[in-house]
Every structure is written in C-alpha cells, then in structure tokens.
Design a protein around this motif. Structure first.
Motif, short mmCIF file in Angstrom:
data_model
loop_
_atom_site.label_atom_id
_atom_site.label_comp_id
_atom_site.label_asym_id
_atom_site.label_seq_id
_atom_site.Cartn_x
_atom_site.Cartn_y
_atom_site.Cartn_z
N ALA A 223 0.83 -1.22 -0.21
CA ALA A 223 -0.24 -0.04 -0.07
C ALA A 223 0.90 1.42 0.01
O ALA A 223 0.53 2.46 -0.44
N ALA A 224 2.00 1.29 0.92
CA ALA A 224 3.08 2.34 0.31
C ALA A 224 3.30 2.90 -1.04
O ALA A 224 3.39 3.95 -1.09
N ALA A 225 3.74 1.87 -1.17
CA ALA A 225 4.12 1.66 -2.98
C ALA A 225 3.17 2.41 -4.02
O ALA A 225 3.02 3.36 -4.47
N GLY A 226 1.98 1.51 -3.29
CA GLY A 226 0.09 1.92 -3.92
C GLY A 226 0.19 2.94 -4.23
O GLY A 226 -0.96 3.41 -5.59
N TYR A 227 -0.19 3.97 -3.12
CA TYR A 227 -0.85 5.07 -2.94
C TYR A 227 0.25 6.31 -3.41
O TYR A 227 -0.12 7.34 -3.36
N VAL A 228 1.15 5.39 -3.78
CA VAL A 228 2.34 7.07 -4.26
C VAL A 228 1.75 8.28 -5.42
O VAL A 228 2.00 9.03 -5.29
N PRO A 229 1.08 7.13 -6.09
CA PRO A 229 0.97 8.40 -7.16
C PRO A 229 -0.33 9.38 -6.83
O PRO A 229 -0.07 10.36 -8.09
N HIS A 230 -1.13 8.38 -5.85
CA HIS A 230 -1.98 9.70 -5.77
C HIS A 230 -1.76 10.51 -5.28
O HIS A 230 -2.30 11.52 -5.17
N THR A 231 0.26 10.81 -4.70
CA THR A 231 0.15 11.82 -3.75
C THR A 231 0.93 12.40 -4.45
O THR A 231 1.47 13.96 -3.95
N MET A 287 -8.42 0.41 -1.23
CA MET A 287 -7.46 1.12 -1.98
C MET A 287 -6.90 0.56 -3.15
O MET A 287 -6.29 1.53 -3.60
N ALA A 288 -6.46 -0.89 -3.17
CA ALA A 288 -5.87 -1.47 -4.26
C ALA A 288 -7.14 -0.99 -5.92
O ALA A 288 -6.16 -0.60 -6.87
N ILE A 289 -8.37 -0.85 -5.58
CA ILE A 289 -8.95 -1.01 -6.34
C ILE A 289 -9.45 1.00 -6.79
O ILE A 289 -9.51 1.57 -8.05
N GLY A 290 -9.25 1.59 -5.72
CA GLY A 290 -9.26 3.20 -6.01
C GLY A 290 -7.87 3.63 -6.62
O GLY A 290 -8.03 4.16 -7.38
N ALA A 291 -6.72 2.49 -6.49
CA ALA A 291 -5.53 3.28 -6.95
C ALA A 291 -6.03 3.54 -8.52
O ALA A 291 -4.95 3.72 -9.50
N ALA A 292 -6.15 1.53 -9.07
CA ALA A 292 -6.53 1.39 -10.16
C ALA A 292 -7.87 2.17 -11.43
O ALA A 292 -7.25 2.38 -12.14
N LEU A 305 -13.75 9.19 -6.47
CA LEU A 305 -13.63 8.46 -5.19
C LEU A 305 -12.37 7.36 -5.56
O LEU A 305 -12.13 6.95 -3.86
N SER A 306 -12.14 7.09 -6.30
CA SER A 306 -10.15 6.99 -6.27
C SER A 306 -9.43 7.90 -5.20
O SER A 306 -8.96 7.43 -4.57
N ALA A 307 -10.18 9.12 -5.15
CA ALA A 307 -8.71 9.62 -4.78
C ALA A 307 -8.80 9.54 -2.46
O ALA A 307 -8.44 9.39 -2.24
N MET A 308 -10.79 9.41 -2.60
CA MET A 308 -10.75 8.46 -0.99
C MET A 308 -10.28 7.93 -0.60
O MET A 308 -9.93 7.26 0.17
N MET A 309 -10.12 6.54 -1.76
CA MET A 309 -9.80 5.31 -1.49
C MET A 309 -8.46 5.24 -1.53
O MET A 309 -7.66 4.61 -0.56
N ALA A 310 -7.96 5.31 -2.76
CA ALA A 310 -6.43 5.31 -2.14
C ALA A 310 -5.32 5.88 -1.47
O ALA A 310 -4.78 5.37 -1.54
N GLY A 311 -6.13 7.51 -1.19
CA GLY A 311 -5.19 8.61 -0.71
C GLY A 311 -6.68 8.52 0.78
O GLY A 311 -4.75 8.25 1.89
N GLY A 312 -7.45 8.71 0.61
CA GLY A 312 -7.78 8.79 2.24
C GLY A 312 -8.12 8.23 3.14
O GLY A 312 -7.04 7.87 4.59
N LEU A 313 -8.16 6.87 2.41
CA LEU A 313 -8.21 5.28 3.53
C LEU A 313 -6.77 5.25 3.83
O LEU A 313 -7.09 4.36 5.10
N MET A 314 -5.88 5.36 3.78
CA MET A 314 -4.47 5.36 4.30
C MET A 314 -4.10 5.34 5.53
O MET A 314 -3.15 4.64 6.11
#
Length: 394
Positions: A223-231, A287-292, A305-314
């Motif tokens: 998750a640390a790696a996968g949410y980086v593109p959203h940040t 988070m996986a769904i939101g990142a993709a 929703l992607s921002a909330m799932m991949a970024g906010g859920l971290m």
C-alpha cells in the motif's frame, strides 16, 4: 501498564486526545503541513522551487531517520522525555522557518521536522494502546490516528489561508498551533515504561519469523508503494491532463483529506467488533481498487472516489496496521515491531516515488502508472492472505 477504566476521562479520552495531538504535530503537520506553503515562499522570493522540492525529499529522509532511531531514543531518555523533545523540536522547526533562511538551513529544518514525526509516529500509538481497555483499543487507536488526517485537511484548507498573509505569518501561526497541541499532549499523556532493550545474545524474537508479521508487512508496504501516484501525480493529472482545473483538483484532495480523518475512526470501531485483520484486508482491497480507477475511467465522480479510497484510506490502514501488529507480537514487543513496520513503509514509499516518476517520464502513460499501483497493492494483500494461514512460531 494496566489499562484504566474505559468510561473515565483518564482511562480513554485523555490518552486518546494526547495521541491525537502527538500525531497531529509529528505527522499531520510535520509531514503534510509544509507543501501548501511552497507557492507562497516562491512568490515571496524566500526560496527557489528546486530548494523547496529538495526540502520535501529531506523531510521524508528525516522521517525515516526519526523512525529508525525512535526506539533507542525512548530507551535512553524515557518515553515522555523523548516525546516532549520531539514536540519541542517540531515547534522550533516551524517557528524558525518564519524568517528567510539560506537553502541549507531551511532544508535542515524540514529534515528535523520529518525526524520528529518519525519519533512521534513510533512512540505514541503503543502508549495509547497500553492504557486503554482491550474492548476500546481499536477506536482509541483510530481516534489518535485521526490527528494525521486532520493535518491532511488543514494542509489543503487552513494553511493556504494563513499563507495569504505571507510566509512568515503562516509559519508563525502553525508554530503557535503546534505549541498549543504540544502543551495539551504533555498534560494528558499517560506515563509509560521505556521499551525493553533486546539482549544481543538472545535469538531473534519469534515475531520476526512469524509469517503473519511478514504478510502484514507485505500488505502495508504494498500500500505504501501503491498509493504514491495519488500523492504525486493524481491532482495534477485531474486538473491539467484531464482538463478539470485546479479548483476541482483541490476539492478532490480535500475530499481525500476528510476521508483521512474519518477512516481511522471507522476502522477502529470496526476493529473492536471484528478484529484488526479483516478490517485491514477490506481497507487494502478498497485501496487497490481506488488506485487503479484512474487507469480505467475519467469520470469525475469515480475519480473523486479514487482519491478517497487510494489516498484517504491510508491513514485508516496505518491505525489498523499498528493494532494488527500488537495482535501479532503482543504488547511487550509492540513498539519495536511497529518501528520496523513504519521504517519499511517509509523506505518503500520513497523508493516508489522515484520508481513511478521514472516510469511516467519514460512512458508518459498515467494509465500504466495507476494500473501498476493497483496491482502492487493487490499483490501485497494476496501475500497477507496466504501467510496468515501458515503455522505461526511458538
């Protein structure tokens, strides 16, 4: 330390508020309060964009160093003195930044701010968990981690408002807010024994060989790696590449910030009812769904929703990982094991930032970057599910 009664101020609300303030100081503002000040500092001629971006990199490096040395600091100074020192240095780093400084000095202050965040992230959660009754431990952990999400929101709303009066006013306002939060934290912080130092002649602790601990690390680091593109890329991608504009991109980030406040609280309530493991798995799957999602659609609702799932859920994942770590290793080893998870998270995050930046520069494909991010998070979750079924060491 024996948990106090959960229905009392001293047994629940006081340590939770102390933890909330500590994580707001160290991570919510120490890590996320600085980037919104970059435009104001550039316009005022205080620093170049290159210097400010380099300062951000050193902030993360300082966080890694602080997390890596937090355990030794707590053992040598004691838990309360270590926390007090970290908070005081955080306030100092913000206050001194209120005057124009040479590039090296400003970069050093951002590294110091990151280091204090690393210390507070490691030391604070075990202190809160040790004094709260087991039936309320999840919600206590979640409420404390909401301090990180609060900093996330403030960085996108209040900080720009302060910066309108110039960099000096913004830095002083933030320093004052951190000073108040530090006083509240130290007033309410429960006493805690220093972490027990390991004997060099003893074999490696069993939790280091535990498949469940390894799987948890895989999920957390994935998750640390996968949410980086959203940040790094997401807001700019929505605002400029997709043509929605900076205002829309900013509001999407605020939505992610609100999620970051609520996610750990909801996750904590769910963990008290169902346990940390299932809650953590649901968060990672979302988070996986939101990142993709950005690789599949340009629909604005789904992108939000992607921002909330991949970024906010971290932040919810961080609180759940701390709680799950305690479940696996026990209270005595919680601080040491949580320190290892946090350092691994930060190192992987930094490496992923360079990796995804290189991939985007080489291919120019945002779709590839976001699809790869989702796949990495999914692989981490799969590893956690597989290792959780393996026999655990005695």
């Amino acid at each position: 330390m024996r948990p106090a009664g959960t229905g009392t101020w001293q047994g629940f609300f006081a340590p939770v508020l102390a933890g909330y303030c500590g994580l707001l100081i160290g991570v919510g503002m120490g890590r996320f309060g600085y980037p919104p000040l970059i435009p104001a500092m550039v316009e005022a001629g205080w620093a170049s964009p290159t210097t400010l971006h380099l300062a951000g990199a050193f902030n993360l490096a300082g966080y890694i160093v602080g997390a890596g040395t937090a355990l030794a600091c707590a053992r040598s100074l004691g838990v309360r003195p270590a926390i007090a020192l970290a908070a005081a240095l955080a306030v100092l780093a913000f206050a001194v930044s209120a005057i124009p400084l040479p590039a090296w000095a400003f970069i050093a202050l951002r590294a110091l701010s990151g280091a204090t965040g690393g210390v507070l992230m490691i030391v604070i959660p075990p202190v809160v968990a040790n004094v709260v009754a087991p039936s309320h431990r999840g919600r206590a952990n979640g409420l404390a981690f909401a301090g990180v999400g609060t900093g996330f929101v403030l960085s996108g709303t209040a900080v720009p408002a302060f910066a309108a009066g110039g960099p000096a006013a913004a830095w002083l306002a933030l320093a004052a807010a951190l000073a108040i939060a530090s006083i509240v934290m130290m007033t309410l912080l429960p006493r805690s024994a220093p972490p027990v130092a390991a004997n060099r002649n003893d074999p490696a602790p069993a939790w280091r060989r535990d498949p469940a601990f390894f799987g948890l690390a895989a999920a957390y680091c994935g998750a640390a790696a996968g949410y980086v593109p959203h940040t790094i890329f997401f807001v700019d991608h929505v605002a400029r590449d997709l043509g929605f504009g900076l205002a829309v991109g900013g509001w999407i980030w605020v939505a992610a910030g609100i999620t970051a406040v609520l996610a750990p609280m909801v996750a904590g309530l769910a963990a008290d009812r169902f346990g940390y493991a299932p809650v953590l798995r649901v968060i990672v799957a979302l988070m996986a769904i939101g990142a993709a999602i950005p690789a599949l659609t340009h629909d604005l609702v789904l992108l939000t929703l992607s921002a909330m799932m991949a970024g906010g859920l971290m932040i919810g994942l961080g609180s759940s990982t701390s709680g799950r770590t305690r479940e696996i290793v026990g209270p005595a080893a919680h601080t040491a094991a949580w320190a290892l998870q946090t350092v691994a998270f930060a190192v992987v995050q930094a490496a992923a930032a360079y990796g995804f930046t290189a991939i985007l520069a080489a291919t120019g494909s945002h779709a590839l970057v976001f699809a790869l991010a989702g796949a990495i998070i999914a692989c981490g979750l799969a590893t956690e599910l597989v290792t959780a079924r393996r026999p655990r060491p005695a």
